[in-house]
Design an enzyme around this catalytic site. Structure first.
Site, PDB file in Angstrom:
ATOM      1  N   SER A 108     -12.697  43.928 -56.527  1.00 27.19           N
ATOM      2  CA  SER A 108     -13.146  44.995 -55.643  1.00 27.19           C
ATOM      3  C   SER A 108     -14.838  45.014 -55.600  1.00 27.19           C
ATOM      4  O   SER A 108     -15.399  43.856 -56.186  1.00 27.19           O
ATOM      5  CB  SER A 108     -12.555  46.256 -55.664  1.00 27.19           C
ATOM      6  OG  SER A 108     -13.134  47.045 -54.812  1.00 27.19           O
ATOM      7  N   HIS A 161     -11.631  42.852 -51.950  1.00 28.46           N
ATOM      8  CA  HIS A 161     -11.730  43.735 -50.981  1.00 28.46           C
ATOM      9  C   HIS A 161     -12.864  43.547 -50.256  1.00 28.46           C
ATOM     10  O   HIS A 161     -14.012  43.602 -50.363  1.00 28.46           O
ATOM     11  CB  HIS A 161     -11.743  45.166 -51.554  1.00 28.46           C
ATOM     12  CG  HIS A 161     -10.580  45.739 -52.434  1.00 28.46           C
ATOM     13  ND1 HIS A 161     -10.404  46.981 -52.855  1.00 28.46           N
ATOM     14  CD2 HIS A 161      -9.456  45.086 -52.609  1.00 28.46           C
ATOM     15  CE1 HIS A 161      -9.325  47.196 -53.507  1.00 28.46           C
ATOM     16  NE2 HIS A 161      -8.570  46.237 -53.330  1.00 28.46           N
ATOM     17  N   ASP A 194      -5.670  49.099 -57.634  1.00 24.35           N
ATOM     18  CA  ASP A 194      -5.117  48.130 -56.820  1.00 24.35           C
ATOM     19  C   ASP A 194      -5.104  46.958 -57.905  1.00 24.35           C
ATOM     20  O   ASP A 194      -5.890  46.429 -58.621  1.00 24.35           O
ATOM     21  CB  ASP A 194      -6.207  47.647 -55.589  1.00 24.35           C
ATOM     22  CG  ASP A 194      -5.291  46.763 -54.692  1.00 24.35           C
ATOM     23  OD1 ASP A 194      -4.037  46.589 -54.923  1.00 24.35           O
ATOM     24  OD2 ASP A 194      -5.889  46.040 -53.963  1.00 24.35           O
TER      25      ASP A 194
END
Length: 981
Positions: free
Chosen positions: A34, A61, A153
């Site tokens: 991310s 992401h 995540d």
């Protein structure tokens, strides 16, 4: 016992997705990141060779509203092709694939599947979704890597990869720009290795094909197949060491599953061969427990295979509950529950079903597993935010509480379940179950162990109870025990009959003593080289031993060697295996006699020559009967041998004519012989009749024996039920023990809290009887430990003039809190509060009295008030003084000191009638002042003559009144003077 990974959308166990042909022959690496991930991507591919033979799929992401430039940026860091994924694109080695913006991505049969997300940005977890599908699709070829990023995540994705036999790498949090994602995976325990980004390529390249069990690395290097016996030897040595230290036997687990996890532990410790790893385990026993934890597959999820749970909820559970009355028990066992998600899933759908049917049942869910750490997680009922992928928003709202670090299961669901540590292989099962759920456990066990567990599961279920397996599992050959309810999702109904009961008894599972299995070393003896002595014995028996039969003492045949057709034949009528009934003509009587002598007297009958009718004529044979020296004294065995006798062929002698006298004699002898034969036949028939009677009696005895055996089986079943009940009690006791420990910790915390806040507390029940009190409460009530259980009204209080007992009764009746400041003497003030005592169910069950010492606070307030009063008094020109109950001056105004030319030291603390200020008529003044205190009658304009030093005689008017204050305050008088010229 644990479970393999699964996605919320696609089940790895689905029949439409075979596990054998979907894996590609190279590693597929899924990399999630991310914030701060771009730098990690560049550094990783700068150190990764272009010909590693590995495929890379990147899942960062991305902003869904902008085109991604990640492919162009990364192409500058590697010579491998970097492409943005298109739907149905197959993965290939030595290529890099990047997820496109605003797309969800999964892999299926080696091809990447794209879809439009239906969850808004910020709530999607693309890394978890892809890694979970990668674990399902590629199994041990799956590798998960987590780089810099915020949030959690990727945690559940790494968990799925480990459960499938793959490995995971996590960036060292200290080197990550944002350590949220790496730290989440590490804290959850799903990181195989934690490395800086620049070290990962070397570790990833060194992994494939370099670690082998039991010396297979040399064979692999030469391109030769590994030696299976040597491989098994290395694994068995590890399993023996594991069993000796932990007490758990994994020899009946599938070698592929065990081997992958042993290799992963070797990789974590940079060990390349089994011998070194075994020495390492012996030197560090703690590492054995680490290996034990690695072998336990603690991967599961909420509502795994949603269609299966929908079938369970809509079809199976309503059938199971249809005939249950209100308040009946519904018993469930979740075997191999891992961290408890599946148990909570079943509890949730049961709660929803009861609400839908408007029927309240007493649900008892026993959830067990071998892993103590997993059970501890299940008991807390706290799960990461990622479970939102598997649980609908409605269920999250209704059955979970949102906390800072995840979701906690609500109390109404948690109380349905009892979690306990149990070994399903050797511990007794729970019994009288309505539903038994054991999903993705049997697939890790060898067939022989599966064949033992399925009858045990059948035994645990009630008639028509349901068995819930995973799509990859089945009941094997035990079709007589279960009826299929749903073939796709492997739901079965238990069928109870005499056959099924005998099948269960025949399994011989000895719960409590452990499963009776061979040790790994004993199993290895079956693959030893052929024994020459045994081979020789078999050949000699085949070619030189006579035709023989082994029977018991009654003549029932147990074993036959050679062709016996010349001597025995099936008897007419009902089939029989008794050798006497099967004997050919001429053999029966001699055989019966020889059997009786050999069995009763234990002596050998050797080479008794007998004529036996075969092929229309009689042939001579030698009959031998030998008792067998049997180690099992309970069996009296006999060896019966038949051997043909060679007949010499001689020329026939011409018969001479019989003389007349001889002819008569011959006829007489023939008549006698015929009579003897007739008598003999009659004796035989009588003997046969007696045998039939004995046989009938024997059948009656056998029938009685079968009844006794049936009774014994019932007793055995009762014994097993008692063992199962005991197991339930142990499980419940374990849960209660955990709660007791938790309660003890809370009591310790509460005790230390009450001892350190210096507040007096008295707990009273609804009858105002003392439940307990703190040590500070004895300052108000003279309490001792034996006063617990006595009414509060029996204990004397140090407070005078205030009835706290009535105040407590009023609070109990009106539920209005009581609060008041009270003076208890010795210059001490207390704040008294009385409030209702409320239970967790919001029921009033008494009152709580608290006493807080506010003396210091009161002193500060009074001191401030005195300063303010003195400032106010000093502005008044009339002389003022404050007297106590002994008429001593406590304070005076500045005008008082000025009027009488006297200092504060000469005034404060001295009686007013002893001051050198020229007062006369003081006895009368003292009487008036006493009247002020006793009767609250003020002095108004009382005149006296005073000879004031330095001034002379003056007439003074005195006014005085009692100072009123709070209850129990010391009595004081305010005295003012008017000096006339």
């Amino acid at each position: 016992m644990k479970k393999p990974p699964s996605s919320s959308n696609n089940s790895s166990d689905s029949p439409s997705r075979p596990s054998e042909d979907k894996a590609v022959p190279f590693k597929v690496v899924g990399i999630g990141a991310s914030a701060g991930g771009l730098e990690a991507f560049e550094e990783f591919f700068q150190h990764m060779p272009a010909d590693s033979g590995i495929a890379f799929v990147l899942v960062p992401h991305l902003d869904p509203s902008h085109a991604s430039l990640l492919t162009e940026i990364l192409q500058r860091s590697t010579r491998m092709p970097v492409v943005e994924v298109q739907d149905q694109m197959p993965v290939a080695s030595d290529e890099v694939y990047v997820i496109p913006p605003n797309r969800d991505m999964e892999i299926f049969h080696g091809k990447i599947q794209l879809s439009v997300p239906n969850v808004p940005r910020g709530k999607r977890l693309p890394v978890d979704a892809f890694l979970r599908s990668l674990a399902e699709d590629q199994k041990e070829n799956a590798v998960g890597i987590i780089f810099s990023g915020t949030g959690t995540d990727g945690t559940l994705g790494c968990r799925a990869i480990l459960g499938a036999g793959g490995v995971t790498y996590v960036q060292e949090p200290a080197t990550a720009r944002y350590d949220g994602m790496p730290s989440s995976v590490i804290q959850a325990g799903y990181a195989t290795r934690v490395l800086p980004v620049d070290k990962m390529p070397d570790a990833l390249i060194a992994e494939p094909g370099k670690i082998r069990i039991a010396g297979t690395e040399k064979a692999a290097a030469k391109g030769e197949p590994a030696s299976r016996p040597k491989t098994e030897s290395g694994m068995m040595r590890i399993l023996l060491l594991l069993r000796s230290i932990t007490g758990h036997d994994f020899s009946l687990y599938k070698e592929s599953t065990i081997g992958r996890r042993i290799e992963r532990c070797m990789l974590q410790n940079d060990i390349k061969d089994t011998d070194t790893y075994i020495r390492y385990l012996k030197e560090k026993p703690d590492e054995v427990h680490t290996l034990f934890k690695e072998l336990l597959i603690n991967v599961t999820s909420f509502f795994r295979d949603p269609e299966a749970f929908a079938t369970l909820e809509e079809t199976i559970l309503p059938q199971l509950c249809k005939d249950k009355p209100e308040g009946a028990f519904f018993r469930v066992w979740v075997a191999g529950c891992a961290t408890g998600e599946e148990a909570y899933s079943i509890a949730i759908i049961l709660r929803e079903m009861m609400d839908k049917l408007q029927k309240e049942l007493k649900v008892q869910i026993y959830s067990t597993d071998l892993d103590e750490d997993a059970i501890a997680i299940a008991r807390t009922g706290l799960y990461p935010p990622n479970i939102a992928q598997d649980v609908t928003p409605e269920r999250l709202r209704r059955f979970f509480l949102r906390e800072d670090n995840g979701y906690r299961v609500k109390k109404e669901i948690r109380e349905m379940i009892v979690f306990a540590v149990q070994n399903v292989i050797k511990d007794p099962p729970f019994t009288k179950l309505d539903l038994l759920c054991c999903r993705n456990l049997l697939i890790y066990l060898k067939p022989e162990l599966q064949d033992k567990l399925i009858p045990a599961f059948h035994y645990a279920l009630k008639p028509d109870g349901a068995l819930f397996l995973s799509p990859s599992e089945s009941i094997g050959n035990h079709h007589e025990l279960f009826k299929v309810l749903n073939r796709k999702w492997k739901l079965y109904r238990a069928v109870h009959s005499i056959t099924s009961a005998r099948t269960m008894m025949a399994q011989g599972i000895s719960w409590g003593l452990g499963a009776v299995t061979k040790t790994p070393e004993e199993s290895m003896k079956t693959i030893r080289e052929l024994n020459i002595a045994e081979l020789t014995r078999r050949i000699l028996v085949q070619f030189f031993a006579p035709v023989s039969v082994i029977t018991d003492h009654k003549g029932d045949i147990l074993f036959i060697h050679g062709e016996t057709g010349k001597y025995l034949r099936p008897a007419p009528g009902q089939p029989s295996h008794n050798i006497i009934e099967m004997a050919r003509e001429g053999l029966g009587m001699e055989l019966r006699t020889a059997l009786h002598i050999a069995a009763s007297e234990r002596i050998q009958i050797l080479n008794r020559q007998i004529q036996v009718r075969t092929n229309g004529g009689f042939s001579p044979i030698n009959l031998s009967v030998r008792p067998i020296a049997n180690p099992d004294a309970s069996q009296n065995l006999l060896l019966i041998s038949f051997e043909d006798v060679a007949v010499d062929l001689v020329k026939p002698v011409r018969k001479r004519a019989a003389k007349p006298g001889e002819q008569g004699r011959i006829e007489e002898l023939e008549r006698e012989l015929e009579q003897l034969k007739t008598s003999y036949r009659a004796s035989i028939e009588e003997q046969q009749a007696s045998n039939e009677e004995l046989k009938s009696a024997n059948e009656e005895m056998q029938s009685t024996n079968e009844e006794l055996q049936s009774t014994n089986e019932e007793l055995e079943t009762s014994k097993e039920e008692l063992q199962s009940v005991n197991e339930e009690l142990v499980t419940v006791n374990s849960e209660l023990q955990a709660k007791i420990e938790q309660l003890a910790g809370m009591q310790n915390d509460m005790k230390n809290l009450l001892d350190n806040i210096n507040v007096g507390i008295i707990f009273l029940d609804r009858n105002l009887i003392i439940r307990r009190f703190t040590r500070e409460a004895v300052r108000i009530y003279r309490l001792v430990p034996s006063d617990v259980g006595r009414p509060l009204n029996d204990i004397k209080s140090v407070i005078n003039g205030d009835d706290l007992h009535h105040a407590a009764q009023a609070v109990l009746e009106t539920l209005i809190p009581y609060e008041r400041e009270l003076y208890i003497g010795d210059n001490t003030w207390m704040m008294v509060r009385i409030q209702p005592y409320r239970t967790l169910d919001n029921i009033i069950d008494g009152v709580v009295m608290t006493f807080t010492d506010i003396t210091s606070r009161k002193a500060i307030v009074e001191q401030d008030a005195v300063v303010r009063a003195e400032s106010l008094v000093n502005t008044i020109r009339k002389p003022l003084a404050v007297l106590n109950e002994s008429f001593q001056i406590m304070s005076a105004s500045q005008s008082f000191y000025s009027a009488f030319e006297i200092t504060p030291e000469e005034v404060v603390g001295h009686p007013i009638d002893q001051l050198n200020i020229g007062f006369t008529a003081l006895p009368e003044l003292r009487k008036l002042l006493e009247n002020v205190l006793r009767n609250d009658q003020p002095i108004d304009g009382y005149g006296i003559i005073a000879d004031i030093p330095g001034v002379g005689q003056r007439r003074i008017k005195i006014n005085a009144s009692r100072i009123t204050g709070k209850i129990a305050m010391p009595q004081m008088i305010l005295l003012s003077m008017e000096i006339n010229p």
